[in-house]
Enzyme design. Structure first.
Site, PDB file in Angstrom:
ATOM      1  N   THR A  23       0.852  -1.181   0.000  1.00 16.60           N
ATOM      2  CA  THR A  23       0.000   0.000   0.000  1.00 16.60           C
ATOM      3  C   THR A  23       0.894   1.239   0.000  1.00 16.60           C
ATOM      4  OG1 THR A  23      -1.800  -1.100   1.139  1.00 16.60           O
ATOM      5  CG2 THR A  23      -1.603   1.242   1.548  1.00 16.60           C
ATOM      6  N   GLY A  49      -0.388  -2.852   5.950  1.00 16.66           N
ATOM      7  CA  GLY A  49      -0.225  -4.175   6.558  1.00 16.66           C
ATOM      8  C   GLY A  49      -1.499  -4.964   6.406  1.00 16.66           C
ATOM      9  N   ASP A 104      -8.403  -1.855   5.146  1.00 16.49           N
ATOM     10  CA  ASP A 104      -8.391  -0.715   6.067  1.00 16.49           C
ATOM     11  C   ASP A 104      -8.137   0.622   5.376  1.00 16.49           C
ATOM     12  OD1 ASP A 104      -5.772  -1.745   5.506  1.00 16.49           O
ATOM     13  OD2 ASP A 104      -4.975  -0.411   7.050  1.00 16.49           O
ATOM     14  N   VAL A 146     -12.776  -5.354   1.049  1.00 17.59           N
ATOM     15  CA  VAL A 146     -12.280  -3.994   1.283  1.00 17.59           C
ATOM     16  C   VAL A 146     -11.417  -4.027   2.536  1.00 17.59           C
ATOM     17  CG1 VAL A 146     -12.946  -1.632   1.861  1.00 17.59           C
ATOM     18  CG2 VAL A 146     -14.255  -2.920   0.156  1.00 17.59           C
TER      19      VAL A 146
HETATM   20  N1  ASP Z   1      -3.534  -2.640   4.305  1.00 17.26           N
HETATM   21  C1  ASP Z   1      -3.774  -3.082   2.955  1.00 17.26           C
HETATM   22  C2  ASP Z   1      -5.052  -3.867   2.926  1.00 17.26           C
HETATM   23  O1  ASP Z   1      -5.272  -4.665   3.803  1.00 17.26           O
HETATM   24  C3  ASP Z   1      -2.667  -3.903   2.379  1.00 17.26           C
HETATM   25  C4  ASP Z   1      -1.270  -3.322   2.477  1.00 17.26           C
HETATM   26  O2  ASP Z   1      -1.009  -2.480   3.325  1.00 17.26           O
HETATM   27  O3  ASP Z   1      -0.394  -3.700   1.685  1.00 17.26           O
HETATM   28  O4  ASP Z   1      -5.795  -3.714   1.990  1.00 17.26           O
END
Ligand code: ASP
Length: 285
Positions: A155, A206, A186, A184
């Protein structure tokens, strides 16, 4: 005083060289720092930094997004203005190049905070947002043959304090690799993966399900506000609470004094930050 921090995801690196991703974060951070120093507002700077990260293909956001279990590209993004609490988000958005730009239009031009799926796409079309006409040509990750572990995570996000003392935050993601259609995370959820108020701006990365259970981004700001914790104390405590549930990841945060914090409980967090006119620091850890 200005401050800016960017991230390009926290996760396991699986032995992959991170230098190109870090170098790109540094370049975008240098440009954002110059913009803040020349008087641009934090809301514009976080929008523009995240758009650059989305289009780079270096991270699991925008062009670097992988397909879900139906082979579709569904993207999530959000943005929040700390001084007014105005905010906008999109989730499970298909067919648009800069999800954070669509989120910014939700903030500016609607009475709502979050638009999903087809409604978000119709809105993006109304706003003349840049479409992805050929997903096979645009997205760099094709097919779902690789396991999530084979693919990188990442992300992207930006948090900023401008010369006027205003904080802003933005987060954008393609979500978890191989996720279920309609899932979906966070990133577009205010208080979970993105938050800004008068005290702190936060962007998380994360395992989104855990960041939602712990409302990590809002927890950081609440700790600063109600407990009087320093930014570092607040980010570490909020992350520990999420970690105790079994999740991993990291976050970037800036407070109204220009402090920056970039903690993680994963292998690392790709990030870059600048305070005042000081040199940009960029690292995978
Ligand atoms: N937090 C993001 C999600 O769960 C994934 C990521 O941070 O890479 O959609």
């Amino acid at each position: 005083m200005i401050a800016l921090a960017l991230h390009g995801g926290a996760g396991q690196y699986h032995g992959k060289d991170q230098s190109e991703k870090i170098a790109f974060l540094k370049t975008v951070c240098e440009k954002g720092q110059a913009d803040l120093l020349s008087g641009k507002c934090s809301l514009d700077v976080v929008t523009e930094c995240v758009m650059a990260l989305e289009d780079s293909g270096h991270y699991v956001a925008g062009r670097g997004t992988g397909p879900n279990n139906l082979g579709e590209y569904e993207l999530d993004a959000s943005i929040m203005d700390g001084s007014t609490r105005r905010a906008g988000g999109v989730c499970a958005l298909q067919g648009y190049r800069y999800p954070v730009r669509v989120a910014r239009f939700v903030l500016e031009d609607t009475p709502h905070l979050l638009l999903a799926g087809k409604g978000a796409a119709h809105f993006a079309a109304d706003k003349d947002c840049e479409p992805v006409t050929d997903p096979k040509a645009y997205y760099l990750v094709q097919g779902t043959t690789a396991t999530p572990q084979d693919l990188d995570t990442g992300t992207v996000g930006a948090v900023a304090l401008d010369q006027y003392g205003k904080l802003a935050s933005a987060t954008s993601t393609g979500g978890l690799m191989g996720k279920m259609a309609g899932r979906v995370g966070d990133s577009p959820i205010l208080g979970a993966g993105c938050w800004a108020d008068q005290n702190a701006a936060v962007s998380c990365t994360g395992q989104g399900e855990y960041f939602m259970k712990a409302a990590v981004a809002a927890d950081v700001a609440a700790r600063v506000k109600y407990l009087g914790e320093s930014l570092n104390e607040a980010t570490r405590a909020a992350l520990a609470d999420m970690g105790a549930l079994g999740g991993y990841g990291g976050l970037i945060a800036v407070d109204r004094h220009g402090n920056v914090s970039t903690p993680y409980n994963s292998e690392g967090i790709r990030h870059a930050f600048a305070c005042g006119d000081g040199a940009v620091t960029a690292s995978a850890y």
